[in-house]
Design an enzyme around this catalytic site. Structure first.
Site, PDB file in Angstrom:
ATOM      1  N   HIS A  52     -21.597  34.934  26.088  1.00 36.33           N
ATOM      2  CA  HIS A  52     -22.455  35.797  25.295  1.00 36.33           C
ATOM      3  C   HIS A  52     -22.089  37.262  25.446  1.00 36.33           C
ATOM      4  O   HIS A  52     -22.296  38.055  24.532  1.00 36.33           O
ATOM      5  CB  HIS A  52     -23.921  35.531  25.612  1.00 36.33           C
ATOM      6  CG  HIS A  52     -24.405  34.352  24.865  1.00 36.33           C
ATOM      7  ND1 HIS A  52     -24.768  34.426  23.546  1.00 36.33           N
ATOM      8  CD2 HIS A  52     -24.499  33.059  25.206  1.00 36.33           C
ATOM      9  CE1 HIS A  52     -25.079  33.233  23.124  1.00 36.33           C
ATOM     10  NE2 HIS A  52     -24.936  32.373  24.111  1.00 36.33           N
ATOM     11  N   GLU A  66     -10.279  19.840   0.885  1.00 38.97           N
ATOM     12  CA  GLU A  66      -9.785  20.006   2.246  1.00 38.97           C
ATOM     13  C   GLU A  66      -9.001  18.788   2.730  1.00 38.97           C
ATOM     14  O   GLU A  66      -8.701  18.680   3.917  1.00 38.97           O
ATOM     15  CB  GLU A  66     -10.922  20.378   3.212  1.00 38.97           C
ATOM     16  CG  GLU A  66     -12.168  19.566   3.079  1.00 38.97           C
ATOM     17  CD  GLU A  66     -13.334  20.099   3.921  1.00 38.97           C
ATOM     18  OE1 GLU A  66     -13.152  20.977   4.765  1.00 38.97           O
ATOM     19  OE2 GLU A  66     -14.446  19.571   3.724  1.00 38.97           O
ATOM     20  N   ASP A 100      -9.387  22.640   7.362  1.00 39.77           N
ATOM     21  CA  ASP A 100      -9.091  21.206   7.388  1.00 39.77           C
ATOM     22  C   ASP A 100      -7.880  20.865   6.524  1.00 39.77           C
ATOM     23  O   ASP A 100      -7.102  19.986   6.872  1.00 39.77           O
ATOM     24  CB  ASP A 100     -10.319  20.403   6.920  1.00 39.77           C
ATOM     25  CG  ASP A 100     -11.289  20.188   8.063  1.00 39.77           C
ATOM     26  OD1 ASP A 100     -10.822  19.906   9.179  1.00 39.77           O
ATOM     27  OD2 ASP A 100     -12.503  20.334   7.860  1.00 39.77           O
ATOM     28  N   CYS A 147     -12.789  28.982   1.051  1.00 41.94           N
ATOM     29  CA  CYS A 147     -13.808  29.331   2.043  1.00 41.94           C
ATOM     30  C   CYS A 147     -13.317  29.075   3.469  1.00 41.94           C
ATOM     31  O   CYS A 147     -14.044  29.310   4.425  1.00 41.94           O
ATOM     32  CB  CYS A 147     -15.119  28.599   1.779  1.00 41.94           C
ATOM     33  SG  CYS A 147     -14.967  26.822   1.941  1.00 41.94           S
TER      34      CYS A 147
HETATM   35  C1  PEP Z   1     -12.505  24.278   6.215  1.00 39.01           C
HETATM   36  O1  PEP Z   1     -12.210  23.150   6.627  1.00 39.01           O
HETATM   37  O2  PEP Z   1     -11.675  25.137   5.857  1.00 39.01           O
HETATM   38  C2  PEP Z   1     -13.933  24.685   6.168  1.00 39.01           C
HETATM   39  C3  PEP Z   1     -14.301  25.821   5.603  1.00 39.01           C
HETATM   40  O3  PEP Z   1     -14.835  23.865   6.770  1.00 39.01           O
HETATM   41  P1  PEP Z   1     -15.070  23.791   8.352  1.00 39.01           P
HETATM   42  O4  PEP Z   1     -14.253  24.886   8.992  1.00 39.01           O
HETATM   43  O5  PEP Z   1     -16.526  23.946   8.570  1.00 39.01           O
HETATM   44  O6  PEP Z   1     -14.551  22.425   8.660  1.00 39.01           O
HETATM   45 MG    MG Z   2     -13.740  21.624   6.828  1.00 40.36          MG
END
Ligand code: PEP
Ligand code: MG
Length: 537
Positions: free
Chosen positions: A187, A427, A451, A498
């Site tokens: 933390h 992904e 992913d 994302c």
């Molecule tokens: C990803 O896999 O890029 C993603 C945004 O999902 P997470 O990182 O939560 O698996």
């Molecule tokens: Mg993911």
């Protein structure tokens, strides 16, 4: 001049005097006592004082570093009341006839060892919290002041720092933290990031450095003691450039995320819980591109109810007003395990029972979430996104379930957005290959590069030994992104990223050249990405 190398946990440059925090472990002596009740009452009173102090620290942290980071002091208050801790202390006083200080110190040491020996990095980091709590109670028993005050701007060097010590320090006089112990998960590390302070861990510290001039290089992880003139001037220049860059970035608040040729990119933020919203607003995100709803499940001891989920989604939707809020349905499994799901052992959890696979086979869990999401859609601009898709058939199954849930809500005369936007995460390589077909079924694509990289390169994203080949710039990943965007556009839908790669400003221009419509990044990357977009053709 001497240079020491450690690990940087927050970037930036600090130049100033070292203040060595030589907090000695409180000397606690073992005394034999006769009056058990008096000793137990001394312990209870010390605990009461410690608890009042923690409440004050919580209020201070709330003002200075936000609700999310202040929560650690609530955790400390809970740990202080924990039965295992309290029973062990009282048991020692009663059965070993020892003084309260000793009983607390011994119990604290045992629990610190227990946490430190745990495999899980999160629990390992809790050893520092336990140490902090027992030392706070001991200081109340001994009557010592446990706070550490700064007289001038200083680089704090210490064996380790507890979150409460960090938050007590005067923010205006703090330049950087350098510790021997600690982890990037601790933390204190999180507080350093929130306070925007360069911080290093893993440095073999020396009390002789107290009062010396030093430079903390939070880019390369170096601590430079007594820098020579040339080094000193070099770092003054880097620091000045950093400051200018930060000021320039601030000027981008409220500006459009638009390329030189006038293409608008939607720049959204990734969040895990409603508490992250203050960060989203502070960094001027244009919406939420990924709300990882599984954190609601991870933070809970049992399945979050429809109403609990509804109020979390509604809060985010209402706070963001007309701005888009893309909520991803449960992406549990793989590295995100929850006891109450009782998954059992899997040889390959990353390729196993996770995310949409769970939702399609345990539809009651999925339906509860969909009901909460749809109900919340009446209060803002919510979109739903489904993770780990590998086939058109999965999307068709989802649509049937959503349709049924909508019919249920209609029967119950509950308001929701019938035209709610629904998209999928891309992904898996299968989703990339099938993206032309998938695009006909959904309203948008959001590429999860974390992913997608793992599955495309067959490289476990969790394995530190593979860090050198976990190449997010691999041509196979970049080609996949390009293909997905092209297929989205052919079907007339939008595509965004994302995953973490969306924040990689060395690729912003490339993504724009592929035709990307949206980027969703951690809040602190919003302004740097906005700058990269505005600098692109
Ligand atoms: C990803 O896999 O890029 C993603 C945004 O999902 P997470 O990182 O939560 O698996
Ligand atoms: Mg993911």
């Amino acid at each position: 001049m001497k240079i020491f190398c450690g690990k940087a946990i927050f970037r930036g440059i600090a130049i100033g005097k070292i203040l060595f925090n030589s907090k000695n472990k409180q000397q606690v002596r073992r005394n034999k006592i006769n009056d058990i009740d008096t000793e137990i009452s001394r312990f209870e009173k010390a605990k009461e004082k410690a608890s009042q102090e923690l409440n004050k620290l919580y209020e201070k942290a709330l003002k200075e570093v936000g609700e999310n980071n202040a929560a650690i002091f609530e955790v400390h208050s809970m740990m202080l009341e924990d039965d295992d801790f309290n029973d062990a202390v009282i048991d020692k006083i009663k059965n070993q006839l020892v003084n309260a200080e000793y009983a607390v110190a011994k119990t604290g040491d045992d629990l610190v060892d227990m946490f430190a020996n745990m495999e899980d990095e999160y629990f390992k980091a809790r050893a520092a919290d336990m140490k902090d709590i027992s030392e706070r109670v001991i200081s109340k028993l001994i009557g010592e002041d446990s706070s550490f005050q700064l007289k001038e701007p200083s680089i704090i060097v210490a064996e380790d720092l507890a979150p409460s010590e960090t938050i007590q320090m005067d923010k205006d006089k703090l330049l950087a933290f350098v510790t021997k112990l600690g982890s990037s998960n601790s933390h204190t590390a999180i507080l350093a990031r929130t306070m925007n302070l360069p911080a290093l861990i893993g440095i073999d510290i020396d009390s002789k450095w107290n009062g010396k001039q030093a430079v903390v290089d939070g880019y390369s992880g170096k601590l430079i003691i007594d820098p020579d003139k040339e080094t000193f001037e070099k770092y003054i220049k880097i620091q000045k450039d950093d400051l200018e860059k930060r000021e320039l970035l601030k000027e981008l608040k409220g500006k459009e995320t638009i390329t030189k040729r006038g293409k608008k990119i939607n720049l959204y933020a990734n969040i895990g819980k409603p508490a992250d919203l203050s960060n989203v607003i502070e960094h001027d995100a244009e919406g939420i591109g990924l709300f990882r709803s599984e954190f609601l499940y991870l933070d809970s001891d049992d399945f979050p109810t429809e109403d609990e989920q509804f109020s979390a989604y509604k809060k985010v939707a209402e706070t963001m007003g007309s701005k888009k809020v893309i909520i991803r349905t449960l992406d549990i499994g793989a590295d995100k395990q929850v006891d109450y799901f009782n998954f059992g052992h899997e040889d390959n959890p990353a390729m196993g029972y996770r995310a949409i696979r769970i939702c399609l086979s345990q539809q009651d869990i999925f339906k509860t979430q969909l009901r909460a999401l749809l109900r919340a859609s009446a209060f803002g601009n919510i979109s739903i996104m489904y993770p780990m898709i590998i086939s058109v058939d999965e999307v068709k199954q989802i649509k049937v379930i959503v349709k049924n849930v909508m019919a249920e809500l209609e029967n119950e005369k509950i308001d929701f957005n019938r035209d709610i936007e629904q998209g999928i995460m891309i992904e898996t390589p299968a989703a990339v290959i099938m993206s032309d077909e998938l695009a006909k079924e959904v309203d948008f694509f959001s590429i999860g590069t974390n992913d997608l990289t793992q599955y495309t390169l067959a490289v476990d994203r969790q394995n530190p030994k593979l860090e050198n080949i976990n190449d997010t710039h691999h041509p196979a990943v970049l080609r996949s992104i390009k293909t997905v965007i092209e297929n989205a556009h052919k079907a007339g839908i939008w595509a965004g990223i994302c995953g973490e790669l969306g924040a990689d400003t060395s690729l912003t221009e490339t993504f724009i050249s592929y035709g990307i419509d949206e980027l969703s990044v951690s809040p602190t990357f919003i302004l740097p990405v906005r700058k990269a977009v505005r600098d692109s053709e």
